[in-house]
Write a protein that holds these residues in place. Structure first.
Motif, PDB file in Angstrom:
ATOM      1  N   LYS A  17      77.193  30.036  29.452  1.00  0.00           N
ATOM      2  CA  LYS A  17      77.503  28.629  29.162  1.00  0.00           C
ATOM      3  C   LYS A  17      76.841  28.145  27.868  1.00  0.00           C
ATOM      4  CE  LYS A  17      77.337  23.999  31.151  1.00  0.00           C
ATOM      5  NZ  LYS A  17      76.932  23.158  32.290  1.00  0.00           N
ATOM      6  N   GLU A  18      75.573  28.460  27.675  1.00  0.00           N
ATOM      7  CA  GLU A  18      74.861  27.956  26.497  1.00  0.00           C
ATOM      8  C   GLU A  18      75.452  28.515  25.204  1.00  0.00           C
ATOM      9  OE1 GLU A  18      72.808  25.339  24.589  1.00  0.00           O
ATOM     10  OE2 GLU A  18      72.844  25.363  26.782  1.00  0.00           O
ATOM     11  N   ILE A  27      78.636  26.616  24.560  1.00  0.00           N
ATOM     12  CA  ILE A  27      78.352  25.265  24.041  1.00  0.00           C
ATOM     13  C   ILE A  27      77.994  25.339  22.560  1.00  0.00           C
ATOM     14  CG2 ILE A  27      76.714  23.331  24.151  1.00  0.00           C
ATOM     15  CD1 ILE A  27      76.686  23.772  27.245  1.00  0.00           C
ATOM     16  N   ASN A  51      83.504  21.118  32.679  1.00  0.00           N
ATOM     17  CA  ASN A  51      83.494  20.749  34.092  1.00  0.00           C
ATOM     18  C   ASN A  51      84.896  20.494  34.638  1.00  0.00           C
ATOM     19  OD1 ASN A  51      80.720  21.003  34.228  1.00  0.00           O
ATOM     20  ND2 ASN A  51      80.350  18.846  33.777  1.00  0.00           N
ATOM     21  N   ARG A  70      77.722  17.416  22.737  1.00  0.00           N
ATOM     22  CA  ARG A  70      77.376  18.282  23.871  1.00  0.00           C
ATOM     23  C   ARG A  70      77.945  17.708  25.172  1.00  0.00           C
ATOM     24  NH1 ARG A  70      73.508  22.122  24.097  1.00  0.00           N
ATOM     25  NH2 ARG A  70      72.989  22.847  26.176  1.00  0.00           N
ATOM     26  N   GLU A  71      77.853  16.395  25.334  1.00  0.00           N
ATOM     27  CA  GLU A  71      78.341  15.740  26.555  1.00  0.00           C
ATOM     28  C   GLU A  71      79.851  15.913  26.690  1.00  0.00           C
ATOM     29  OE1 GLU A  71      76.229  14.203  24.298  1.00  0.00           O
ATOM     30  OE2 GLU A  71      74.484  14.592  25.575  1.00  0.00           O
ATOM     31  N   GLU A  87      80.551  19.565  27.680  1.00  0.00           N
ATOM     32  CA  GLU A  87      80.230  19.827  29.082  1.00  0.00           C
ATOM     33  C   GLU A  87      81.240  19.159  30.013  1.00  0.00           C
ATOM     34  OE1 GLU A  87      76.086  18.961  29.766  1.00  0.00           O
ATOM     35  OE2 GLU A  87      75.458  20.839  28.815  1.00  0.00           O
ATOM     36  N   SER A  88      81.726  17.994  29.624  1.00  0.00           N
ATOM     37  CA  SER A  88      82.752  17.313  30.410  1.00  0.00           C
ATOM     38  C   SER A  88      84.037  18.145  30.457  1.00  0.00           C
ATOM     39  CB  SER A  88      83.033  15.927  29.819  1.00  0.00           C
ATOM     40  OG  SER A  88      84.117  15.337  30.474  1.00  0.00           O
TER      41      SER A  88
END
Length: 197
Positions: free
Chosen positions: A132-133, A136, A155, A147-148, A151-152
């Motif tokens: 994951k990292e 990103i 998800n 970043r948000e 991640e959204s």
């Protein structure tokens, strides 16, 4: 002809793997690019999208992608309706494309191969994964997203664990040389399976 479906979450490196298949002279079909092209060129698709989302969807016969994205981003039902216009057109376009290919196998790349149920039409499926990292960081470097936001988007996608249960093969894309080795090995496996058909 053997049909191979390739997928992976955002930032996993699907394009890297597709480019390796291209180097091997394996015909590759990118569903997202095909969908965009069909939105640009198909009068029938344009009419259906305008009917669904309104006149602002197109400006001078060109899709207003920002407007379309803003309409469907937080509306799952509307997104499903938009996909029900584009996905069948892409599937039909893919069949026509396959008929023109002269290769032992082709690779079809789609972000939602498993989610759409489309994977069932393929002889093999490949899941491209990365931690994951790393995903990103790749997206932070590639896109103008926070970043948000990344991640959204992550998800909202199926997890690798869920996709892994449906995949024939997995390529872990962390290091390019290792990814290339895995892809070359997979090419050999697919070619051997064709000889055994």
């Amino acid at each position: 002809m053997i049909l191979v479906g390739l997928t992976g979450g955002i930032g996993s490196g699907k394009t890297t793997v597709i480019n390796i298949f291209k180097e091997l002279n394996i015909p590759t079909y990118i569903a997202d690019e095909a969908g965009k092209k069909l939105m640009d060129t198909s009068t029938e698709i344009r009419e259906q999208i305008v009917k669904l989302l309104g006149q602002e969807s197109y400006q001078k016969s060109v899709p207003n992608r920002k407007y379309i994205a803003s309409k469907v981003f937080n509306d799952g039902a509307l997104l499903k309706q938009l996909n029900s216009i584009i996905h069948p057109a892409v599937a039909n376009n893919f069949k026509q494309w396959v008929a023109k290919q002269k290769a032992d196998y082709v690779v079809y790349e789609a972000a939602i191969l498993f989610e759409s149920g489309n994977y069932k039409q393929f002889d093999y499926t490949i899941l491209v994964t990365a931690p994951k990292e790393i995903r990103i960081q790749r997206l932070l470097e590639r896109d103008a997203s926070s970043r948000e936001e990344i991640e959204s988007r992550m998800n909202n996608q199926w997890t690798d664990d869920r996709k892994r249960k449906l995949a024939s093969f997995e390529i872990q894309n962390v290091n390019f040389l290792e990814t290339k080795d895995q892809t070359l090995h997979l090419n050999e496996i697919i070619l051997k399976s064709i000889k055994n058909y």
